[in-house]
Design a protein around this motif. Structure first.
Motif, PDB file in Angstrom:
ATOM      1  N   GLN A   2      20.545  68.488  40.650  1.00 17.36           N
ATOM      2  CA  GLN A   2      21.826  68.087  41.236  1.00 17.36           C
ATOM      3  C   GLN A   2      21.620  67.095  42.379  1.00 17.36           C
ATOM      4  OE1 GLN A   2      25.152  68.853  40.398  1.00 17.36           O
ATOM      5  NE2 GLN A   2      25.505  67.219  41.892  1.00 17.36           N
ATOM      6  N   GLN A   3      20.646  67.376  43.249  1.00 15.61           N
ATOM      7  CA  GLN A   3      20.366  66.461  44.369  1.00 15.61           C
ATOM      8  C   GLN A   3      19.893  65.105  43.849  1.00 15.61           C
ATOM      9  OE1 GLN A   3      17.755  69.454  46.168  1.00 15.61           O
ATOM     10  NE2 GLN A   3      18.832  69.117  48.113  1.00 15.61           N
ATOM     11  N   MET A   4      19.062  65.124  42.830  1.00  9.63           N
ATOM     12  CA  MET A   4      18.552  63.877  42.249  1.00  9.63           C
ATOM     13  C   MET A   4      19.693  63.089  41.601  1.00  9.63           C
ATOM     14  SD  MET A   4      15.329  63.999  42.988  1.00  9.63           S
ATOM     15  CE  MET A   4      14.403  62.928  41.903  1.00  9.63           C
ATOM     16  N   ALA A   5      20.585  63.808  40.916  1.00  9.69           N
ATOM     17  CA  ALA A   5      21.716  63.159  40.251  1.00  9.69           C
ATOM     18  C   ALA A   5      22.600  62.428  41.258  1.00  9.69           C
ATOM     19  CB  ALA A   5      22.525  64.195  39.470  1.00  9.69           C
ATOM     20  N   GLU A   6      22.755  63.003  42.424  1.00 10.41           N
ATOM     21  CA  GLU A   6      23.591  62.381  43.451  1.00 10.41           C
ATOM     22  C   GLU A   6      22.990  61.080  43.969  1.00 10.41           C
ATOM     23  OE1 GLU A   6      24.146  65.494  46.331  1.00 10.41           O
ATOM     24  OE2 GLU A   6      25.362  66.679  44.936  1.00 10.41           O
ATOM     25  N   ILE A   7      21.688  60.927  43.881  1.00  7.92           N
ATOM     26  CA  ILE A   7      21.000  59.725  44.366  1.00  7.92           C
ATOM     27  C   ILE A   7      21.269  58.529  43.462  1.00  7.92           C
ATOM     28  CG2 ILE A   7      18.700  58.732  44.812  1.00  7.92           C
ATOM     29  CD1 ILE A   7      19.812  60.852  46.849  1.00  7.92           C
ATOM     30  N   ILE A   8      21.361  58.755  42.132  1.00  8.71           N
ATOM     31  CA  ILE A   8      21.404  57.573  41.253  1.00  8.71           C
ATOM     32  C   ILE A   8      22.759  56.875  41.058  1.00  8.71           C
ATOM     33  CG2 ILE A   8      19.479  57.084  39.812  1.00  8.71           C
ATOM     34  CD1 ILE A   8      19.838  59.338  38.123  1.00  8.71           C
ATOM     35  N   PRO A   9      23.865  57.248  41.234  1.00  7.38           N
ATOM     36  CA  PRO A   9      24.593  58.506  41.125  1.00  7.38           C
ATOM     37  C   PRO A   9      25.019  58.761  39.679  1.00  7.38           C
ATOM     38  CG  PRO A   9      26.068  56.812  41.926  1.00  7.38           C
ATOM     39  CD  PRO A   9      24.706  56.180  41.704  1.00  7.38           C
ATOM     40  N   THR A  10      24.911  60.008  39.264  1.00 15.83           N
ATOM     41  CA  THR A  10      25.340  60.442  37.937  1.00 15.83           C
ATOM     42  C   THR A  10      25.616  61.934  38.009  1.00 15.83           C
ATOM     43  OG1 THR A  10      24.807  60.337  35.575  1.00 15.83           O
ATOM     44  CG2 THR A  10      22.998  60.909  37.059  1.00 15.83           C
ATOM     45  N   ASP A  11      26.076  62.509  36.913  1.00 12.13           N
ATOM     46  CA  ASP A  11      26.297  63.951  36.923  1.00 12.13           C
ATOM     47  C   ASP A  11      24.989  64.654  36.555  1.00 12.13           C
ATOM     48  OD1 ASP A  11      26.437  64.648  33.846  1.00 12.13           O
ATOM     49  OD2 ASP A  11      27.708  62.877  34.139  1.00 12.13           O
ATOM     50  N   VAL A  12      24.914  65.917  36.876  1.00 14.66           N
ATOM     51  CA  VAL A  12      23.663  66.653  36.711  1.00 14.66           C
ATOM     52  C   VAL A  12      23.237  66.741  35.242  1.00 14.66           C
ATOM     53  CG1 VAL A  12      24.650  68.993  36.626  1.00 14.66           C
ATOM     54  CG2 VAL A  12      22.339  68.659  37.502  1.00 14.66           C
ATOM     55  N   SER A  13      24.181  66.830  34.318  1.00 16.02           N
ATOM     56  CA  SER A  13      23.797  66.919  32.905  1.00 16.02           C
ATOM     57  C   SER A  13      23.169  65.609  32.427  1.00 16.02           C
ATOM     58  CB  SER A  13      24.984  67.306  32.024  1.00 16.02           C
ATOM     59  OG  SER A  13      25.977  66.309  32.064  1.00 16.02           O
ATOM     60  N   ASN A  14      23.696  64.482  32.905  1.00 13.32           N
ATOM     61  CA  ASN A  14      23.103  63.193  32.535  1.00 13.32           C
ATOM     62  C   ASN A  14      21.724  63.040  33.169  1.00 13.32           C
ATOM     63  OD1 ASN A  14      23.293  60.662  31.133  1.00 13.32           O
ATOM     64  ND2 ASN A  14      23.559  59.691  33.125  1.00 13.32           N
ATOM     65  N   TYR A  15      21.584  63.460  34.426  1.00 12.37           N
ATOM     66  CA  TYR A  15      20.269  63.404  35.064  1.00 12.37           C
ATOM     67  C   TYR A  15      19.263  64.260  34.292  1.00 12.37           C
ATOM     68  CZ  TYR A  15      16.279  63.814  37.994  1.00 12.37           C
ATOM     69  OH  TYR A  15      14.971  63.790  38.418  1.00 12.37           O
ATOM     70  N   SER A  16      19.695  65.430  33.880  1.00 19.78           N
ATOM     71  CA  SER A  16      18.819  66.321  33.110  1.00 19.78           C
ATOM     72  C   SER A  16      18.336  65.632  31.831  1.00 19.78           C
ATOM     73  CB  SER A  16      19.566  67.614  32.765  1.00 19.78           C
ATOM     74  OG  SER A  16      18.755  68.453  31.992  1.00 19.78           O
TER      75      SER A  16
ATOM     76  N   GLU B  71      15.701  63.085  32.772  1.00 19.25           N
ATOM     77  CA  GLU B  71      14.415  63.713  33.075  1.00 19.25           C
ATOM     78  C   GLU B  71      13.736  64.241  31.809  1.00 19.25           C
ATOM     79  OE1 GLU B  71      13.649  67.468  35.621  1.00 19.25           O
ATOM     80  OE2 GLU B  71      13.835  65.828  37.087  1.00 19.25           O
ATOM     81  N   SER B  72      14.530  64.654  30.831  1.00 18.69           N
ATOM     82  CA  SER B  72      13.957  65.160  29.588  1.00 18.69           C
ATOM     83  C   SER B  72      13.584  64.034  28.624  1.00 18.69           C
ATOM     84  CB  SER B  72      14.923  66.123  28.898  1.00 18.69           C
ATOM     85  OG  SER B  72      16.027  65.414  28.369  1.00 18.69           O
ATOM     86  N   GLY B  73      13.995  62.803  28.956  1.00 21.40           N
ATOM     87  CA  GLY B  73      13.639  61.661  28.118  1.00 21.40           C
ATOM     88  C   GLY B  73      14.672  61.302  27.079  1.00 21.40           C
ATOM     89  N   ALA B  74      15.772  62.048  27.002  1.00 19.24           N
ATOM     90  CA  ALA B  74      16.808  61.762  26.015  1.00 19.24           C
ATOM     91  C   ALA B  74      17.615  60.517  26.382  1.00 19.24           C
ATOM     92  CB  ALA B  74      17.738  62.962  25.860  1.00 19.24           C
ATOM     93  N   VAL B  75      17.705  60.225  27.686  1.00 17.33           N
ATOM     94  CA  VAL B  75      18.420  59.050  28.190  1.00 17.33           C
ATOM     95  C   VAL B  75      17.444  58.267  29.065  1.00 17.33           C
ATOM     96  CG1 VAL B  75      20.337  58.274  29.646  1.00 17.33           C
ATOM     97  CG2 VAL B  75      20.642  60.249  28.158  1.00 17.33           C
ATOM     98  N   SER B  76      17.437  56.952  28.913  1.00 23.42           N
ATOM     99  CA  SER B  76      16.479  56.153  29.686  1.00 23.42           C
ATOM    100  C   SER B  76      16.898  56.016  31.143  1.00 23.42           C
ATOM    101  CB  SER B  76      16.280  54.784  29.053  1.00 23.42           C
ATOM    102  OG  SER B  76      17.474  54.060  29.103  1.00 23.42           O
ATOM    103  N   ILE B  77      15.909  55.797  31.979  1.00 25.86           N
ATOM    104  CA  ILE B  77      16.115  55.597  33.414  1.00 25.86           C
ATOM    105  C   ILE B  77      15.894  54.110  33.691  1.00 25.86           C
ATOM    106  CG2 ILE B  77      15.289  56.194  35.726  1.00 25.86           C
ATOM    107  CD1 ILE B  77      14.243  58.847  34.530  1.00 25.86           C
ATOM    108  N   THR B  78      16.875  53.476  34.325  1.00 25.31           N
ATOM    109  CA  THR B  78      16.745  52.048  34.619  1.00 25.31           C
ATOM    110  C   THR B  78      15.764  51.831  35.765  1.00 25.31           C
ATOM    111  OG1 THR B  78      18.519  51.993  36.266  1.00 25.31           O
ATOM    112  CG2 THR B  78      19.162  51.660  33.952  1.00 25.31           C
TER     113      THR B  78
END
Length: 126
Positions: A18-32, A35-42
């Motif tokens: 949740q804290q990490m999600a707030e940094i990028i900003p996105t919701d916690v499920s998208n951040y998860s 982190e799991s590799g299902a969605v790319s990180i810019t």
């Protein structure tokens, strides 16, 4: 591909998803999913996360594994074949680097397929 380096540093520093999600900003499920590799990180997100974690980007960065599915029943024996390539990591585009050799093979296959389709169109017109 899971982002084990990112996950390890995050947990080591005691931060939640949740804290990490707030940094990028996105919701916690998208951040998860990131982190799991299902969605790319810019690249911008990598930079923000590294700054927040107070580590160099290199300490948490892992390349995405991009998977292409080429479905071409005319030229492949199976319903689909997988082709792997590495993501460029450029946050200004979603382009993927594919080797020139692979690009040429894909183009040749598509040109052959187009020729067959043109022949089929002519046959159906008769």
């Amino acid at each position: 591909m899971q982002k084990e380096k990112l996950r390890t540093v995050r947990k080591m520093k005691g931060f939640t998803q949740q804290q990490m999600a707030e940094i990028i900003p996105t919701d916690v499920s998208n951040y998860s999913r990131k982190e799991s590799g299902a969605v790319s990180i810019t690249q911008t997100e990598w930079n923000k996360l590294a700054q927040f974690l107070s580590v160099p980007v290199e300490e948490i960065y892992e390349e995405d594994e991009v998977k292409f599915i080429i479905e071409n029943p005319v030229f492949n024996d199976s319903p689909g074949s997988s082709v792997n390539a590495n993501n460029s990591g450029d946050d200004n585009s979603n382009f993927t680097n594919i080797s020139n050799e692979l690009s040429i093979e894909i183009i040749k296959t598509m040109q052959e397929y187009i020729s067959l389709l043109k022949e089929e169109i002519e046959r159906l017109k008769k």
